[in-house]
Structure formats: structure tokens, C-alpha cells
Design an enzyme around this catalytic site. Structure first.
Site, PDB file in Angstrom:
ATOM      1  N   ASP A   1       0.818  -1.220   0.000  1.00 39.51           N
ATOM      2  CA  ASP A   1       0.000   0.000   0.000  1.00 39.51           C
ATOM      3  C   ASP A   1       0.852   1.270   0.000  1.00 39.51           C
ATOM      4  O   ASP A   1       0.443   2.288   0.559  1.00 39.51           O
ATOM      5  CB  ASP A   1      -0.964   0.030   1.201  1.00 39.51           C
TER       6      ASP A   1
ATOM      7  N   GLN B   1       2.408  -5.871  -3.360  1.00 39.57           N
ATOM      8  CA  GLN B   1       2.699  -5.908  -1.911  1.00 39.57           C
ATOM      9  C   GLN B   1       4.012  -5.148  -1.647  1.00 39.57           C
ATOM     10  O   GLN B   1       4.452  -4.393  -2.490  1.00 39.57           O
ATOM     11  CB  GLN B   1       2.782  -7.342  -1.378  1.00 39.57           C
TER      12      GLN B   1
ATOM     13  N   ARG C   1       3.379 -29.004  -5.843  1.00 40.15           N
ATOM     14  CA  ARG C   1       3.308 -29.555  -7.209  1.00 40.15           C
ATOM     15  C   ARG C   1       1.990 -30.236  -7.536  1.00 40.15           C
ATOM     16  O   ARG C   1       1.944 -31.155  -8.337  1.00 40.15           O
ATOM     17  CB  ARG C   1       4.518 -30.486  -7.475  1.00 40.15           C
TER      18      ARG C   1
ATOM     19  N   GLY D   1       1.510   2.985  -2.574  1.00 41.51           N
ATOM     20  CA  GLY D   1       1.101   3.868  -3.669  1.00 41.51           C
ATOM     21  C   GLY D   1       1.848   3.519  -4.953  1.00 41.51           C
ATOM     22  O   GLY D   1       2.083   4.377  -5.802  1.00 41.51           O
ATOM     23  N   LYS D   2       2.182   2.236  -5.092  1.00 38.15           N
ATOM     24  CA  LYS D   2       2.916   1.790  -6.288  1.00 38.15           C
ATOM     25  C   LYS D   2       2.095   1.992  -7.557  1.00 38.15           C
ATOM     26  O   LYS D   2       2.635   2.306  -8.606  1.00 38.15           O
ATOM     27  CB  LYS D   2       3.247   0.294  -6.177  1.00 38.15           C
TER      28      LYS D   2
ATOM     29  N   GLY E   1      -4.064  -4.521  -4.513  1.00 41.54           N
ATOM     30  CA  GLY E   1      -5.157  -3.654  -4.937  1.00 41.54           C
ATOM     31  C   GLY E   1      -4.560  -2.325  -5.296  1.00 41.54           C
ATOM     32  O   GLY E   1      -3.860  -1.732  -4.491  1.00 41.54           O
ATOM     33  N   HIS E   2      -4.725  -1.896  -6.538  1.00 39.61           N
ATOM     34  CA  HIS E   2      -4.226  -0.567  -6.851  1.00 39.61           C
ATOM     35  C   HIS E   2      -5.350   0.310  -7.365  1.00 39.61           C
ATOM     36  O   HIS E   2      -6.193  -0.110  -8.124  1.00 39.61           O
ATOM     37  CB  HIS E   2      -3.040  -0.563  -7.820  1.00 39.61           C
TER      38      HIS E   2
ATOM     39  N   THR F   1      -8.398  -3.760  -1.154  1.00 39.31           N
ATOM     40  CA  THR F   1      -8.895  -5.115  -1.376  1.00 39.31           C
ATOM     41  C   THR F   1      -9.907  -5.536  -0.320  1.00 39.31           C
ATOM     42  O   THR F   1     -10.909  -6.163  -0.631  1.00 39.31           O
ATOM     43  CB  THR F   1      -7.693  -6.101  -1.401  1.00 39.31           C
ATOM     44  N   THR F   2      -9.667  -5.177   0.934  1.00 40.89           N
ATOM     45  CA  THR F   2     -10.534  -5.679   2.002  1.00 40.89           C
ATOM     46  C   THR F   2     -11.301  -4.574   2.727  1.00 40.89           C
ATOM     47  O   THR F   2     -12.169  -4.869   3.540  1.00 40.89           O
ATOM     48  CB  THR F   2      -9.686  -6.419   3.057  1.00 40.89           C
TER      49      THR F   2
HETATM   50  P1  IMP Z   1      -2.209 -12.724   1.941  1.00 42.00           P
HETATM   51  O1  IMP Z   1      -1.245 -12.210   0.925  1.00 42.00           O
HETATM   52  O2  IMP Z   1      -3.645 -12.478   1.587  1.00 42.00           O
HETATM   53  O3  IMP Z   1      -1.944 -14.146   2.312  1.00 42.00           O
HETATM   54  O4  IMP Z   1      -1.980 -11.891   3.298  1.00 42.00           O
HETATM   55  C1  IMP Z   1      -0.779 -11.979   4.061  1.00 42.00           C
HETATM   56  C2  IMP Z   1      -0.422 -10.614   4.633  1.00 42.00           C
HETATM   57  O5  IMP Z   1      -0.052  -9.730   3.588  1.00 42.00           O
HETATM   58  C3  IMP Z   1      -1.556  -9.924   5.384  1.00 42.00           C
HETATM   59  O6  IMP Z   1      -1.023  -9.164   6.443  1.00 42.00           O
HETATM   60  C4  IMP Z   1      -2.145  -9.000   4.334  1.00 42.00           C
HETATM   61  O7  IMP Z   1      -2.823  -7.904   4.892  1.00 42.00           O
HETATM   62  C5  IMP Z   1      -0.877  -8.572   3.617  1.00 42.00           C
HETATM   63  N1  IMP Z   1      -1.114  -8.160   2.229  1.00 42.00           N
HETATM   64  C6  IMP Z   1      -1.324  -8.959   1.169  1.00 42.00           C
HETATM   65  N2  IMP Z   1      -1.448  -8.243   0.047  1.00 42.00           N
HETATM   66  C7  IMP Z   1      -1.303  -6.972   0.402  1.00 42.00           C
HETATM   67  C8  IMP Z   1      -1.289  -5.745  -0.338  1.00 42.00           C
HETATM   68  O8  IMP Z   1      -1.408  -5.706  -1.566  1.00 42.00           O
HETATM   69  N3  IMP Z   1      -1.115  -4.612   0.392  1.00 42.00           N
HETATM   70  C9  IMP Z   1      -0.914  -4.640   1.727  1.00 42.00           C
HETATM   71  N4  IMP Z   1      -0.891  -5.744   2.454  1.00 42.00           N
HETATM   72  C10 IMP Z   1      -1.087  -6.910   1.792  1.00 42.00           C
END
Ligand code: IMP
Length: 424
Positions: A14, A224, A144, A16-17, A41-42, A300-301
Site C-alpha cells: 500500500d 505488496q 506440485r 502507492g505503487k 489492490g491498486h 482489497t478488504t
Molecule cells: P495474503 O497475501 O492475503 O496471504 O496476506 C498476508 C499478509 O499480507 C496480510 O497481512 C495482508 O494484509 C498482507 N497483504 C497482502 N497483500 C497486500 C497488499 O497488496 N497490500 C498490503 N498488504 C497486503
């Protein structure tokens, strides 16, 4: 000018990529994603229209640019179809410019169920995943027995591989009436998507390598942040892919010389969504202020993000892990109006001052941040377009960061809109 750049998040995601990639995409011929999935999520704002993507490379909004999804990505075929539908509704064509590796592993409905069940059974020790099925899909890949995009074009093989899931996921499937365990339905729905994907599938490694040889410009888009890297991040509070620079090589099938500039994206403060250590977290009014001012809620959430001051100790680690050449600082405007800014330059661990991350990153939970205080600025920096026009204290803040990290600042983002950027 660097031809082949990689853009990576330097914190916990997050940063801001999306906006930085979107801007640099204007100078690239090809934009390639190499890891992660719909956990990313962008948000990109173009002409006051907000687009939210999870899987599509951010460059997709630039008509005429080629976009690539590599084998390192875990692809939710139903999710990406929804994103493609949004493009079509907005009159943006993706045909002949979106290419996907046939070796990309699929995230299927049962992966999301398993993600949720596993999180539930972790109880208070849960990781706070996005519940997008990312971890379970990467587990299948490494074990696999994953299902890859290419399997959609071989129905018999697809059927067999899906059936095998029943055996190895017995613990989740037996006795469950959750519709995500309905493999016959998943099979039928996947076959319906085969024609959508067939024209998009190519040998991504060959495509990118040939493009480089013919002088094309590639932009590699990380998802991420580096501190979420499964090997090098704050494990187990991490995602399941390599978010650091090496992920691009294995996730696309390219050699190290395919990248000639590493750009790290650094938010002007720190955020984290989900559980895990966060030394500079602010659980006070200042934390609330950063969250509200910075609109720090997950794309995303929708979860509120944890907020805190900038952590230079963690950033030094990340700069070294990736060989970062230059940084793009985002959300500087969120700090407008603060009297004082703090930056963490060392940690106190058991009464000892350390200037690097502890050997055991889990001990980040125990460190106390040691701060340097810098003066804030009262002026509104939103939309400022030149470094010289920034308030003196904002310039000093940025220069302090660059000097500490020993990198140059390439860009400073001063607002959500595409044009609100300083190109240094
Ligand atoms: P997962 O990737 O859904 O398995 O989540 C594992 C951890 O990575 C959690 O703490 C998520 O909130 C974090 N996470 C996964 N994707 C993102 C992202 O795009 N931005 C920020 N945090 C992320």
C-alpha cells in the site's frame, strides 16, 4: 535513461505503487507483473474516474501499452474476468495487448475457503490475510499439485487435477456444504473461461527477452511490499510470494541484466494492514489522523490500515535487499499541517541501541523505536509540481530520508491524481 525498471514497495504494501507504475508506464512499451495475486489492490484515478484493479497490471489504462502477467502470479480466473469486463464497459481494449503466462497457477474458489478456514483456526494468532486464497494457491504450486492456466486448454487433465484436490484436501472438503468445494461446478465454470484466455496466453519469458533484445522498454510492477516477502520479510506475517527483486526474475523468466533500475516506493509514513510487528505504529490520535487524512483503508478488504511514523531502520534493510537505486516518495501531502514529524533511525532492543533490523525479524515486536524529530510544515503541498516549490521543511524531510538511505529521490507524489507529482 534506464530502459528496464522495476518498481517495488519498500514497506508492508500500500505504498502507492499503482500511481508510480501508472506514471512510469507512459515511458514503457511493456508493463509486467510477476508475483502475488488478487491480494494486491491498486487504485488509479484518471480524469476523476477511480479504477480499482487487483490482478491487471497498472499499465492497462494506457491504451496501446503491452501488459504481461508472469508465471509467478497466482491468477484468479474469475476475478480477472471481472476486471476485464470493467475495461470493456469503459471502452478500453485489452485484445492484442494483454498477455499471460500459461504457467501461472490458478487461485480457485476452494483456495479462498481454505484461506478463511486456516485463518479461523489460527485464532488470535491469525495473520490477517486478505482471504483471497493466495497462501493456499502458492502452497499447491510448491507442493506440485497446483492447477495452471494451461490446464484450462486440456479438459481431461484439468478434470483429473481437480479430482485429485478432493483427495488431498479431504480435511476441508469432506462434509462441507460450502459451494466452493463443488469441484464439478468449478470444472464447468473453468471450461467456460477457456476461450477468454486462449488468445491471451504466450511464452512470457521469450516475449520479454525478445522485447529487450529489440530495444523495447519494460516496466516490472511489484505487488505488496518487501517487508511482506515470504523469505525476507516479517515471516510468518508475510504474504506467500517473493515481493523483492528476485521475484521478478523467477516470476517472468528473465535474467538479472534484464533490470537496470530498481525504484523503491516509500510512503512518507508507514502503514500495515493485517497482523505482525510494526515498531513505529501509532495507536493514538496521531495514528487516527494519518489514517483519516491518508484515507488508509484497504483497497482489497476495506480494512483500516495501522499507521505510524517512517521507519528508516526497516527501510535501510529493504534498500539493501533489493539494491534500490532511487525512491519515489508518496503521500507527502498527508503530513501537511503537522508541527513535528518523527522518523525512526534506530531501535532499542533490550536496552541496546541497534541501527539494523534484528537477526530474528520476529523480534521487531520487541524493539522500541528511537526517533529523530524534524519540524513539520503548515503549507498545503497538494498538487505541488516542483521540488523547489515545496515548503523548506518538507524538502528537508525528504532530503533527510534520501541521505539516510543513500538513494536519490526520483519522484514525490503530492496527491491522488495522476498529475499531482514532482519529477525530481
Ligand atoms: P495474503 O497475501 O492475503 O496471504 O496476506 C498476508 C499478509 O499480507 C496480510 O497481512 C495482508 O494484509 C498482507 N497483504 C497482502 N497483500 C497486500 C497488499 O497488496 N497490500 C498490503 N498488504 C497486503
Amino acid at each position: 535513461m534506464a530502459k528496464n525498471r522495476i518498481v517495488l514497495g519498500c514497506q508492508w504494501g500500500d505504498e502507492g505503487k499503482g500511481k508510480i507504475v501508472d506514471l512510469l508506464a507512459a515511458e514503457a512499451d511493456i508493463i509486467a507483473r510477476f508475483q502475488g495475486g488478487a491480494n494486491a489492490g491498486h487504485t488509479i484515478v484518471v480524469d476523476d474516474r477511480k479504477y480499482k484493479f487487483h490482478l491487471l497490471p497498472s499499465g492497462i489504462l494506457h491504451e496501446g501499452k503491452q501488459c504481461v502477467i508472469g508465471n509467478g502470479v497466482v491468477l484468479d480466473p474469475f476475478g480477472i474476468k471481472e476486471e476485464l469486463d470493467v475495461l470493456v464497459e469503459n471502452g478500453i481494449s485489452y485484445r492484442d495487448r494483454l498477455w499471460i503466462s500459461p504457467a501461472a497457477n490458478l487461485v480457485l474458489p476452494y483456495h479462498k475457503l481454505i484461506d478463511a478456514v486456516q485463518e479461523h483456526s489460527r485464532g488470535t494468532a491469525n495473520l490477517g490475510t486478505t482471504k483471497r486464497g493466495i497462501g493456499p494457491a502458492y502452497v499447491d504450486k510448491v507442493a506440485r499439485h497446483g492447477i495452471r492456466l494451461v490446464d484450462l486448454f486440456a479438459p481431461e487433465r484439468l478434470k483429473k487435477r481437480l479430482e485429485f484436490q478432493r483427495t488431498i484436501k479431504e480435511q476441508y472438503f469432506t462434509g462441507s456444504d460450502d459451494e466452493r468445494t463443488d469441484l464439478d461446478r468449478t470444472y464447468r465454470e473453468l471450461l467456460q473461461l477457456a476461450d477468454l484466455f486462449r488468445p491471451l496466453v504466450i511464452d512470457v519469458s521469450r516475449y520479454i527477452n525478445e522485447a529487450i533484445d529489440s530495444g523495447k522498454t519494460i516496466l516490472y510492477e511489484g505487488a505488496q511490499g518487501s517487508l511482506l516477502d515470504v523469505d525476507l520479510g516479517t515471516y510468518p506475517f508475510a504474504t506467500s510470494s517473493n515481493t523483492t527483486v528476485g521475484g521478478a526474475l523467477t516470476g517472468l523468466g528473465i535474467g538479472p541484466r534484464a533490470i537496470d533500475e530498481v525504484i523503491g516506493v516509500v510512503k512518507a509514513y508507514t502503514t500495515r494492514v493485517g497482523a505482525g510487528p510494526f515498531p513505529t505504529e501509532l495507536v493514538d490520535d496521531m495514528g487516527d489522523r494519518l489514517r483519516n487524512q491518508g484515507d488508509e483503508f484497504g483497497t482489497t478488504t476495506g480494512r483500516p490500515r495501522r499507521c505510524g511514523w517512517l521507519d528508516l531502520v526497516a527501510l535501510r534493510h529493504v534498500v539493501r535487499l533489493n539494491g534500490v537505486d532511487a525512491i519515489a516518495v508518496t503521500k507527502l501531502d498527508v503530513l501537511d499541517g503537522l508541527d513535528e514529524l518523527k522518523v525512526c533511525h534506530a531501535y532499542d532492543l533490550d536496552g541496546k541501541i541497534i541501527t539494523d533490523v534484528p537477526l530474528d525479524l520476529a523480534r521487531l515486536n520487541e524493539v522500541k523505536p528511537v526517533y529523530t524529530s524534524l519540524p513539520g510544515w503548515s503549507e498545503d503541498t497538494t498538487g505541488i509540481l516542483s521540488f523547489a516549490d515545496l515548503p523548506a521543511n518538507a524538502r528537508a524531510y525528504l532530503e533527510y530520508i534520501a541521505a539516510d538511505l543513500k538513494v536519490e529521490i526520483k519522484m514525490v507524489s503530492t496527491g491522488a491524481k495522476r498529475k499531482e507529482i514532482i519529477m525530481v
